[in-house]
Design an enzyme around this catalytic site. Structure first.
Site, PDB file in Angstrom:
ATOM      1  N   CYS A 172      56.775  61.658  53.150  1.00 36.69           N
ATOM      2  CA  CYS A 172      56.455  63.081  53.330  1.00 36.69           C
ATOM      3  C   CYS A 172      55.455  63.244  54.466  1.00 36.69           C
ATOM      4  CB  CYS A 172      55.879  63.667  52.044  1.00 36.69           C
ATOM      5  SG  CYS A 172      56.939  63.502  50.594  1.00 36.69           S
ATOM      6  N   CYS A 232      54.722  60.980  48.842  1.00 37.19           N
ATOM      7  CA  CYS A 232      54.579  59.618  49.345  1.00 37.19           C
ATOM      8  C   CYS A 232      54.417  59.654  50.858  1.00 37.19           C
ATOM      9  CB  CYS A 232      55.779  58.754  48.954  1.00 37.19           C
ATOM     10  SG  CYS A 232      57.333  59.299  49.716  1.00 37.19           S
ATOM     11  N   ASP A 243      19.647  48.392  70.623  1.00 33.99           N
ATOM     12  CA  ASP A 243      18.610  49.000  71.450  1.00 33.99           C
ATOM     13  C   ASP A 243      17.275  48.658  70.796  1.00 33.99           C
ATOM     14  OD1 ASP A 243      17.330  50.865  73.320  1.00 33.99           O
ATOM     15  OD2 ASP A 243      17.061  52.103  71.526  1.00 33.99           O
ATOM     16  N   ASP A 298      19.852  54.882  69.043  1.00 34.89           N
ATOM     17  CA  ASP A 298      19.569  56.215  68.495  1.00 34.89           C
ATOM     18  C   ASP A 298      19.208  57.255  69.539  1.00 34.89           C
ATOM     19  OD1 ASP A 298      17.110  55.180  69.228  1.00 34.89           O
ATOM     20  OD2 ASP A 298      16.044  56.133  67.563  1.00 34.89           O
ATOM     21  N   ASP A 300      21.290  55.990  74.957  1.00 36.33           N
ATOM     22  CA  ASP A 300      22.198  55.004  74.359  1.00 36.33           C
ATOM     23  C   ASP A 300      23.631  55.514  74.255  1.00 36.33           C
ATOM     24  OD1 ASP A 300      20.109  53.148  73.862  1.00 36.33           O
ATOM     25  OD2 ASP A 300      19.526  54.281  72.078  1.00 36.33           O
TER      26      ASP A 300
END
Length: 904
Positions: A16, A13, A529, A742, A746
């Protein structure tokens, strides 16, 4: 810095996870540490000179969990690690082998042990060498060597599917249910007739019933066989100063089992005539229900990682290479850069590479989302995990298998699933105090009802039990301990993140983690862009204006004029020149045009002398400066056309032949077919859309006009530093900003934005800077899809958390006896069943995310000249989620992009 991936077993769980996280985060030399309960993986970024990967594993083991190093690589690109198993040898030979490998070119370090059958761990630069080359060197020394791949696809798939774990829990459940049912029903069988009742339910042996002894014996395999797992985990948890679900389960089971033995001894000492109250069935059924829950959880957790398993299964396990003119079949993990790989018809391409021989159609749908098979021939690039068609290909590997685009995608998805969402902090804080609070409530429950029934004559009828009031109080206490469930809280966020990011990956959207998911859901402003994002990124001729009397003016046919244009620009490397060459080719197939001289004038255009049928022609193609410097005048009617085209954002190329102006060509970067639909969809989602570009204002406004972006939200003529300033300005205005781009320019904006989004065909720097990667090439609409998906995932996380809280707020008071006056109470067995149900319900809720479909408004409506996915696409992604096939249909929409004036 090293990035080390470790396998961590034994976590049950979030407590842990929290204990390991707190232990490792403060360790010197560890810069960053994240761990996933569901993936059973941990990733540590650390300084190897301060703490080694093995030492990190040891520290995890000190917390009471099994840990092993899967891989450890340097931050540098191309640096890999693998294990090689060597045959037994003398210490002197070990030294020779170690020294020889260490001296090999490309080998960075070697770690080995002098013990027999030990493995050596080799860290190497995959750009220089590989495991196969290293193995050859070892074999040349007369030492047998076996390759042991680090975290191979097959082993990762098996780990994710949790096959062995499911089998273990299934066996444990069968054992526990078999003995528990016997313990539960044997007393009823003994009580069915007087003779059996007298033999088994009446005290005979030292005041102990034979039936009780049988129940005790039958309980031992459950308590100390199956239950040992819980007791061991609880011991280690308490040892490190924490408490988890195992502590509660162990506490409830131990109390019931120990109380049964205590009463048996007590009644025996008193030589009582009545049988002692025992709770062996309660203790056993408690463990049985919990074990059933763990078994079902393991199966459900295996389903949560189905997406990652499907991605991993795309890569083949073996490949055929050409070495010394022979075909050799090897493990795909042994492929090195520069290897020649034979890909037969129908086979899966094992690694990224380029075609050196042959041609074929390749199905890239499983990786890039391209639905139509792509024709590949010599020098074309191939991607790992894509399927070859009917042709035979000889491929030169350009990357190792663990550096391929598919491997990068898988790694990004796994890292995303390991990361923690900020909303998880709520569950972590609750888990930190949950168990102590529950233990306190259980003690309070026992104390209150014991005293109440002792000093009050008006108590609920449930206490009129043959076993006595004390036994009922004890059962209520056990119910409180067992019904409480921190697991439901702990699973709420990671299961939803895992399933959601997996669904995103299968739909071509990689979201780098839970934190990104939350921020993506908060975005209110999306900045695009222009070049290569909203537009195709490739110039094309969209406006042609030629004088009417061209043939009379030059005394040549029109197709020869276009041949002149084509020849003039054919030697140009400029994007405009390439666009003009491509357009001119549509009007002529004449190729016998001679070029006597070619001069590219920087900043102006091209000056070319052409020959056709023993005639020479002086051609000028460029801007107004080129014509002015050559004393070429432009007629007034064309001058006004040029001004109109330029003001609308077109790049105009003037054409003059033999000193006479004959017309101009207008070039522009075409808007992507789905850009309009993307912008429209984002507006429907309530997002503000901005355009950010380094191009001139006229060009930017022209694109904005076609996409219906307000001119007030257009930022033009911005250099990279100014782009970042604009993003910061929007953030200062309290906007949550997503940047979509891209290019390398950028990258600063992608980093500065709250969420950076980049297509996978963008620059490497842009991909590293981005938080969200769009895998499907040319489908900008996935930007809007990512926002819808994040909204659904975050909503599911909140639903899970609310349900987990409601469950505990309702069930704990019931278990404590708040409703006993009305006859409502919770038996310990049903309490454990309810606890199991709460965890499974959260898992089931998260798994419902697999049914997510794109909204109809976010399904790309394609033009006829745009290739996209069809409903018959047979990619792995669709095999996993057949319910999403409908999203790839060719639906027509009225929201198609409408070209503005002069575009066509």
């Amino acid at each position: 810095m090293y990035t080390t991936t470790l396998s961590v077993q034994g976590m049950t769980c979030t407590s842990c996870v929290a204990s390991i996280q707190s232990m490792l985060e403060g360790v010197e030399g560890i810069e960053q540490f994240t761990i996933s309960l569901l993936l059973e993986r941990a990733i540590a970024v650390h300084d190897p000179s301060i703490i080694s990967p093995d030492q990190i594993a040891e520290k995890i083991e000190d917390c009471g969990f099994d840990a092993s190093v899967i891989s450890s690589t340097e931050g540098e690109h191309g640096v890999m690690a693998n294990y090689l198993l060597l045959s037994p040898m003398q210490a002197e030979q070990w030294t020779k082998v170690h020294n020889h490998i260490n001296e090999l070119q490309g080998v960075l370090s070697v770690n080995c042990s002098s013990s027999p059958d030990a493995a050596i761990r080799v860290i190497y630069d995959s750009e220089i060498t590989g495991p196969r080359s290293i193995m050859k060197e070892i074999l040349s020394m007369g030492v047998k060597c076996t390759f042991q791949p680090v975290d191979s696809s097959t082993s990762r798939i098996l780990s994710l599917q949790r096959g062995s774990q499911i089998r273990v829990w299934k066996i444990r459940f069968i054992i526990s249910i078999s003995f528990s049912l016997a313990v539960m029903f044997l007393p009823q069988i003994f009580d069915s007739c007087d003779s059996m009742r007298a033999a088994f339910l009446v005290p005979h042996y030292f005041g102990i019933c034979a039936g009780h002894i049988i129940s005790l014996v039958l309980s031992l395999p459950v308590q100390f066989g199956v239950g040992r797992v819980y007791y061991s985990a609880a011991y280690h948890a308490l040892k490190r100063g924490t408490a988890n679900m195992d502590v509660l389960v162990s506490l409830g089971s131990t109390v019931a089992f120990a109380a049964s033995i205590f009463f048996m001894i007590l009644y025996s000492a008193r030589h009582a005539d009545n049988p002692a109250p025992i709770f062996f069935d309660t203790a056993d059924m408690l463990l049985t229900f919990v074990t059933l829950g763990r078994y079902l959880e393991s199966k459900a957790k295996g389903s949560t990682s189905a997406a990652l398993s499907q991605l991993l299964s795309l890569a083949p396990s073996s490949a055929t290479i050409i070495e010394d003119n022979e075909q050799i079949e090897i493990l795909a993990d042994l492929i090195e850069r520069g290897d020649l790989i034979l890909v037969k018809p129908g086979e899966i391409i094992p690694v990224d590479g380029t075609v050196v021989e042959g041609s074929s159609y390749v199905d890239e749908s499983s990786v890039s989302g391209e639905p139509v098979p792509v024709h590949k021939t010599i020098d074309d690039e191939l991607l790992s995990g894509t399927a070859n068609g009917n042709g035979r290909l000889l491929v030169k590997a350009t990357k190792s298998p663990r550096e391929s685009q598919l491997a990068v995608i898988v790694d990004l998805v796994q890292r995303a699933q390991i990361s923690h969402a900020p909303i998880q902090q709520f569950a972590d804080r609750v888990a930190g105090i949950f168990v102590p609070v529950i233990v306190a409530l259980s003690i309070s429950t026992f104390t209150f009802w014991f005293l109440f029934t002792k000093y009050s004559s008006k108590y609920p009828s449930v206490f009129d039990d043959p076993m006595g009031k004390f036994a009922v109080c004890l059962k209520l206490t056990i119910s409180v301990v067992v019904v409480a469930c921190p697991c439901a809280l702990g699973l709420s966020t990671p299961t939803a993140v895992m399933v959601g990011t997996g669904v995103g990956a299968l739909n071509g959207i990689i979201i780098k983690g839970g934190e990104i998911l939350e921020r993506l859901n908060q975005v209110d402003t999306v900045v695009f862009d222009k070049t290569g994002t909203l537009t195709v990124g490739k110039l094309s001729v969209t406006d042609i204006s030629i004088v009417d009397n061209l043939e009379e003016l030059l005394d040549i046919p029109k197709n020869i004029f276009w041949a002149f244009v084509k020849a003039s620009e054919s030697s140009s490397e400029h994007p405009i020149g390439k666009a003009i060459t491509e357009k001119a080719s549509e009007f002529t197939d004449v190729s016998e045009i001679g070029i006597e001289s070619f001069n590219a004038v920087p900043g102006e255009g091209v000056d070319v002398v052409l020959r056709w049928k023993e005639r020479t022609f002086h051609a000028l193609l460029g801007n107004s400066l080129l014509l002015e410097h050559n004393n070429v005048s432009i007629p007034d009617d064309f001058d006004s056309k040029l001004k109109l085209s330029s003001s609308s954002g077109l790049t105009c190329v003037r054409i003059a032949i033999d000193g006479q102006f004959v017309g101009f060509l207008g070039c522009m970067d075409q808007v992507r077919p789905d850009s309009y639909q993307t912008v429209s969809a984002l507006k429907q989602l309530g997002k503000k859309v901005c355009l950010l570009t380094g191009d001139q204002k006229a060009t930017a406004r022209r694109v904005a006009q076609g996409l219906e972006i307000d001119f007030s939200d257009v930022y033009a003529e911005a250099v990279p530093s100014q782009k970042a300033e604009i993003i910061q300005k929007l953030k200062d205005q309290k906007h949550c900003v997503a940047m979509v781009g891209d290019g390398i320019n950028d990258s600063p904006s992608l980093v500065l934005a709250d969420v950076g989004i980049a297509p996978i065909n963008g620059s490497g720097i842009a991909l590293e800077s981005a938080d969200v990667i769009l895998v499907r090439k040319g489908v900008l609409l996935d930007t809007a899809v990512s926002f819808d998906l994040s909204r659904v995932i975050v909503k599911r996380i909140k639903m899970n958390l609310v349900w987990a809280c409601i469950y505990n707020f309702v069930m704990i008071p019931i278990a404590m006896g708040f409703f006993l006056p009305w006859g409502i109470y919770l038996n310990p067995m049903w309490a454990s069943a309810a606890m199991m149900f709460s965890s499974l319900s959260v898992l089931a809720s998260s798994l419902l995310l697999r049914r997510w479909k794109k909204p109809k408004s976010l399904i790309f409506s394609e033009a006829d000249d745009v290739e996209t996915e069809s409903s018959t696409n047979s990619s792995v992604l669709q095999k996993v989620y057949t319910a999403t096939r409908s999203i790839f249909g060719r639906n027509k929409s009225s929201n198609k992009y409408q070209p503005v004036a002069n575009e066509v």
